[in-house]
Design an enzyme around this catalytic site. Structure first.
Site: not given
Lengths: 895, 895
Positions: B28, B98, B107, B109, B349, B470, B779, B782, B849, B869
């Site tokens: 900051k 601040r 956590g 101040m 920002r 599904h 392939s 996962t 895949c 790929y």
């Protein structure tokens, strides 16, 4: 450079080769040389080296220069030594021809016997044996063997002609509809022989060779060519056998036990194969050939009778016995033939023996200083130990009787045998047993709710499931006879019957299970109870002194714990807390109330109810183990395993719990899971319901503290199941320690305890470094780890796993991965986890608590990977103790 | 040694620090210095360095010598610069305090505002703002904030007193039952303040400090002490944050927009956040504070009005806009306040923007040479792309209306929105759609049999299942709006209604799903359809030029394939063959006949029937992909997924097949599995029924050959699922190649094809070296690999996974492992497999895949691990293309 020697002779008490020349002479040739050298009366002969085979293929299928001459020289030498000549019309020399590489190998040429027979010498054999039919039959066999094995004539072509003779002649003569080979007589054989020779000629385009020398060259050629037969080449490729030069060829003099009353043939054992007593044991038939022994038509005489009839031969045989045991340092099974008063040893090998005999012989041989204790330990197998412990069906019951009562066959899940009356519910099993009946529990499949009845029954039979189904796993834990996956079984629970085809068995009928073979018989067969011989204790003491790996057991009750300690368990590696909940109706209701609780408050109340039960059990177990480590696994199975699934049972439960039925039904249906093995279970229950952990830890620690105050030593190890992450374990281990500390403060006593985890999820193994920093011990739960690593549910694998392990089919896996650890795959993961875990935390204690803990190959794996202990069901504790000792001998580790 | 500097001042156009001094000034403080340095009119102030905090803890909680003096000097400097003094009765200096470390950290101040107020200065603020109520309320807030935040007085104690005033005074005065904080008037606040000070004194034992210097010291103390607050320490420990010196403390002048008509406060964006147009955009309220903007009571004016009212300030703001975009090179969201004609920038920002605006701004900024193409690519998120593609509920619909129609909430499985009439069966969905209705299909759960109806429906709603159920997986493949796991839903299939509580929705009623939030509304809400802006095409072209990783898609039909190609797919990474069997009744029956076949013969016949269907589908797909690679996976799911499970359906099936019902029932019940995910499926089906492989390979290769003959380019890749062993793959790959060769011979044409495997079983990953020697490609599946590695069934994880990923609960996993690849665990296994596989076979093609192929973090993982790929559902193809480009920018790889 010295000229190369192509042929090694043996006979007359000495051999040119010896037992160490396997590479050159093949296994068989080296063995024959060795036996000759130690002075056994082995039939004479010679071995053509593997280098000849090698030369043959390197030189466009030709033999090395000088080979022919060397062959002739050896034939002459053999004729001289045995005093017989090839083709002799009075007393011809006959030989056998066999292949033999350095490693035994299917696909190569098999034996050709009686080589040397021709139209002339067959009469010589006939004269010597005074049995012309025998001589002609030997000739018939030789033509068929030589034609088919050496020259590739289809065997069926010979068979057809033989059958034709039988149909046309033998049957007509005997006026019987069925005749056997042995019914064919001299005349008929005489008629057959030229016909067989014609078959040979039709197929090969050549006359059947009459010259024994030509026969021999043909046979040698055939053996050498079989080295490159497709089947043999494939075998070497599959088994990755490389570096062999080729096959040797063994030519050995034939001897005959049917040359008159001073001839005979027999088999003997150097010690009693059923008791192991150090006495000479054997049977023989006088004036007979090997075939006669196999046919079992004549009754053999005992060895002691031979002492009377032919004392010299008997003494010679006794010397052979002594020599063989000295040389091979093991009990031998010897095949011998006496030809005209002359003893020939045809074969010797380590003799098969009963389990009792295994122990007795091993221990005796140590005492006799024949072998070391380490060798004795290595001689015992897991089957030997199993054989000592389980009751078996009386082996004297004739096979026909067994056949008569055969009912069905399933998978033998726990060896041994059991008989009793059939019941179809766990409740009946308990009640009938309480009133003194012996029962066998028959179920489609079993669930944790059946555990009481399973325990009460003498044996368990299920229609579904494999060797690692619920029934099998639980029964194995008790060493209780169990047959599973008996798929032909049609069970009708309502009618209280089971059927196979049209055969019906009703409740109360007696059956017998053979847990080793999976057979089911529809009567109560005689069983023989186990009894441990003194040699068992001696040998196991030696094993315990040798081994480094500790052996623990997987038990859930004080009773089983005591039993396991008697069997040698040094701690509990897995105490499952879930079985405790099925012990009584009271407990069952309490856990069901907990599971169906709609909020934390009622769940906690129900858990409070369970606490005293659990605590009592733990105290019993601590007392039984008396200071030995006790690993207690917190609640593991998915909760739906604890609740009933039929509407009737649910209604009953609703009443018992004072809950509306629809609520019970709905809450139970919410527990349904698609893949329960991978569902809401194990430590996940404690993450979502931490109060389950609190209660269980409290019960364990209160039990431990109270035991300690009573002077009982305790060493609890609290184990969290199904951990997959370090943070997960961190949260639960911290909570466990907080509860433990709180209890010890309340009780005013401190108890040593530890907190660890099962490694049964692949991710936990992969992250063992992080998890190892938090856990005090790892216990590999190889059942689930195998299921997850292979993606294979053990409950469902029955439909494809058999194909995977059957060598004749796909043969993808070497063994059933649920029986013996898949060392290639799962083993790799375990190795990695051990290394990572120990690197992160060198004091990490490591064990295994899956079914594999009692499998010798898996125990060896644990030894090699520096495990601290293995844990298995009580009845496998002795097997694990032995396997651990064997593993230490083979792969020594520092103590 | 130079004396250490403890405080860095900023204000009046220059700062002692700068943006790079994060370690010393915290994030900051460095930001405030930076904004000052680039010439923004930031309120003045100073930052106490993190070294002061460090010193404090190293020296027994004391401040470094000279600190007090430096603090006084900076206060004086601040007072001089802004022309106000602490405690001034006419125009007091007020500040905010601040904390701020180098990394943001919960956590510690939070903010204290309005420091400097006391009984005297409050009147000064009142005068300046001509709003005494505002000044008193600011004072009230300061006392509460200071008391609770800095001194630990329980906030409730202050609240109680405030409520007491409201009850006793405000309510009575207004004669209302409910009153708000804003209803409390000047007198009541005046009465409240001494009471709050008493609360402060009762708790702390000290008077509330009147001296602003004392207040400031107290606040600084509090910030520094909060560095060691338990929550902050734990956070650093958990997140493994080390090496930080401590927190900085920021003291900044307060400015007020309610000081009269030449004051005001507002928010502006440097470009239009909804269209991305390069126009200045903003709102402000004159004579108002931030709270007034939030409260929304007054209507703000537009920025162009400011140009009229205060042209100088407006011009200044325009300069700020230009400066900020130049400096931060992104669209900014700016908070500003005008205090008595003077502009202050309070915060800037990167501005939030709509998906369209994201693309427009990124592309425009490249054209304006503000950023590079790479930077533009990195600015786009997956949410931006999703936002362009899916229809959404009209954002102009007021919240109250949404609330009114809210019906239930489930899990948003596929984003976007859908509305239509409710139907409860897949058949109805198809029929109603055929007659022109828009329908939403509502099911307890879906199964492969429902696929037709799911495709027909505009949206899908299920009562059970998670994001990888599904329904979710299938719907995601189509980018179709889907809400799952809506557990409050009580569906009555027979009555054709669904209920939540007492609200009933009948078949035919209209509903709307919000697939992003999981909300369900009981009416048809207005939807806005997607439209792709030109900037999308430009940016995606850049992304495609940058990326190295290829992007394929998971589709099963020619229609989806064409669609995916339009979305940028460069091939098919996963074509599932099983969905093809549900397309028509004819096909369904044929596969069911195959499954229920009692022997190989009938199975083969049924397979023959299926062949033409499959072939036709493959031809369509090859045509659509026109030479791009097409990976076809052989049949994968367990067979019981293809057959009906209710008695009625089974009876119907028996009739159709001409089989006895009991036989159909028995054969189906034999297919039941305990853990189907780990059961008889994938390549195991081809091991036990090789004819399934034969037919499928034949269909693929016949289709390929016929296409080639028609001049269509084809590149089929045949993929074997669920492989766990090299020998297993060897057997099946060989059989595949044999069939392929046979077909090509028959067809008289050669087609390039390859044979590879999914890596989805952990054992396959562990043994990737051996498997890699046989496979031409890997392939990674996962989805299943995650399920098995974590031991977690995605269908069942709903009951515990939320706890695992919820940071507020256990927070064990960072993300849902079925959404984003578990890189720690599963990722480790994949890395190992890639290395082993490539080492054994350097030309191995590697892809993914699973669902993860469309997740940006997972795509980055694939980039870093040298994948060739990724493959994902068509609607995620653009996301994957972008993610692949971003990954290449972050982790460059050779092309």
């Amino acid at each position: 450079m010295a000229k190369k020697k192509f042929i090694y002779f043996f006979g007359g008490g000495k051999a040119e080769g010896n037992g160490k020349m396997k590479e050159l002479l093949g296994g068989k040739g080296a063995g024959l040389a060795e036996m000759t050298n130690i002075g056994l009366p082995v039939p004479a002969g010679f071995t053509i080296t593997t280098e000849v085979c090698d030369y043959y293929y390197r030189h466009n299928r030709t033999y090395p220069p000088g080979f022919d001459k060397e062959l002739s020289r050896n034939i002459t030498r053999l004729e001289r030594l045995v005093g017989k000549r090839f083709g002799d019309p009075d007393d011809p020399l006959l030989v056998s021809v066999r292949s033999g590489a350095a490693r035994s190998m299917p696909g190569m040429m098999e034996t050709i016997l009686n080589l040397g027979l021709n139209d002339v010498s067959v009469e010589g054999l006939s004269k010597k044996t005074t049995n012309r039919r025998f001589a002609l039959d030997a000739y018939r066999r030789f033509i068929v063997m030589y034609g088919s094995t050496a020259k590739g004539v289809p065997r069926e072509r010979f068979e057809e002609e033989f059958n034709d003779i039988k149909e046309r002649r033998t049957k007509v003569r005997l006026r019987r509809s069925t005749v056997f080979d042995t019914d064919v007589n001299e005349e008929e054989l005489e008629e057959l022989i030229p016909i067989l020779k014609k078959v040979y000629k039709d197929h090969t385009g050549e006359e059947f060779p009459n010259d024994p020398g030509e026969q021999l060259r043909g046979a040698i050629d055939a053996v050498i060519r079989s080295w490159m037969a497709e089947k043999a080449v494939t075998y070497r490729k599959v088994e990755k056998i490389t570096g062999l030069k080729g096959t040797a060829v063994n030519i050995v003099q034939m001897v005959f036990g049917n040359m008159g009353d001073n001839s005979g043939t027999g088999v003997c054992f150097t010690r009693d194969p059923s008791t192991g007593e150090n006495t000479f044991y054997g049977d023989l038939l006088m004036n007979a050939q090997g075939e006669d022994v196999v046919a079992g038509i004549r009754t053999p005489i005992h060895l002691k009778d031979l002492e009377r009839i032919m004392p010299k031969v008997y003494r010679q045989l006794c010397q052979v016995r002594k020599k063989l045991e000295r040389h091979y340092r093991d009990m031998q099974d010897i095949e011998f033939t006496i030809e005209e008063g002359k003893l020939y040893i045809l074969q010797t090998r380590a003799g098969k023996r009963s389990p009792r005999a295994s122990f007795k012989i091993a221990v005796d041989m140590v005492k006799e200083r024949l072998i070391t204790r380490e060798e004795a330990i290595l001689r015992i197998t897991d089957k030997d130990i199993e054989g000592l412990f389980y009751p078996v069906i009386d082996p004297s019951i004739p096979k026909e009787e067994l056949k008569k009562y055969f009912f069905a066959a399933g998978i033998g899940a726990v060896p041994g045998a059991a008989s009793g009356r059939v019941v179809f519910t766990a409740k009946d099993a308990e009640e009938w047993t309480a009133r003194g009946e012996r029962v066998v529990l028959v179920r489609k499949e079993t669930s944790p709710e059946d555990v009481g009845g399973m325990h009460a029954a003498k044996g368990i039979l299920t229609a579904t499931g494999g060797k690692t189904s619920h029934a099998a796993v639980v029964a194995r834990g008790w060493g209780k006879c169990c047959v599973v996956g008996c798929e032909d079984l049609n069970i009708d629970y309502e009618g209280k019957t089971m059927k196979v085809g049209n055969t019906v068995i009703k409740e109360g009928d007696e059956i017998t299970l053979n847990g080793s073979t999976g057979e089911v018989f529809r009567t109560a067969l005689r069983l023989i109870d186990p009894e441990l011989p003194p040699a068992y204790d001696t040998l196991m003491k030696w094993a315990d002194r040798v081994r480094v790996l500790k052996v623990r057991t997987n038990v859930d009750t004080p009773y089983d714990a005591e039993n396991a300690v008697r069997l040698g368990a040094e701690g509990i590696g897995l105490c499952r807390t879930e079985h405790m909940f099925f012990d009584t109706d009271e407990r069952r209701i309490a856990i069901q109330r907990m599971i169906l609780a709609e909020n934390e408050g009622t769940r906690k109340e129900a858990l409070e109810e369970l606490l005293p039960f659990q605590k009592r059990d733990f105290m019993g177990i601590f007392r039984a183990m008396d200071g030995k480590p006790v690993t207690i696994r917190l609640l593991d199975p998915p909760l739906h395993e604890f609740v009933p699934h039929t509407e009737d049972e649910q209604k009953h439960l609703a009443q018992m719990l004072g809950m509306p039925f629809h609520q019970v039904k709905r809450n139970i249906s919410r527990l349904h899971e698609t893949n329960p093995m991978l569902g809401h279970r194990g430590c996940r229950l404690c993450i979502t319901y931490p109060e389950i952990l609190d209660t269980q830890v409290r019960a364990i620690m209160e039990a431990a503290c109270e035991c300690k105050k009573k002077g009982i030593k305790v060493l609890p190890e609290i184990m969290l199941p199904l951990i997959m992450d370090a943070k997960e374990l961190g949260i639960l281990a911290q909570r466990t320690r907080e509860v433990a500390e709180r209890v010890m403060k309340e009780q005013g006593v401190r108890v040593k305890y530890s907190v660890g985890t099962m490694i049964e999820v692949p991710r936990a193994a992969l992250l063992a470094d992080r998890i190892g920093r938090i856990a005090e011990f790892f216990s590999f739960g190889t059942n689930d780890l195998t299921q997850m690593t292979l993606g294979m549910s053990r409950d469902d694998a029955g439909r494809f796993l058999p194909e995977y392990v059957d060598e004749k089919k796909a043969g993808i896996l070497k063994t059933d991965p649920f029986q013996s650890l898949d060392q290639e795959g799962v083993g790799l993961l375990i190795k990695m986890a051990v290394q990572k875990g120990r690197k992160a935390n060198p004091s990490l204690k490591i064990g295994i608590c899956g079914e594999h803990g009692g499998d010798p190959a898996s125990v060896e794996f644990c030894q090699r990977n520096d495990f601290d202990y293995v844990s298995c069901s009580p009845f496998r504790v002795p097997i694990a103790r032995l396997a651990a000792a064997q593993a230490q001998i083979r792969w020594p580790r520092k103590r």
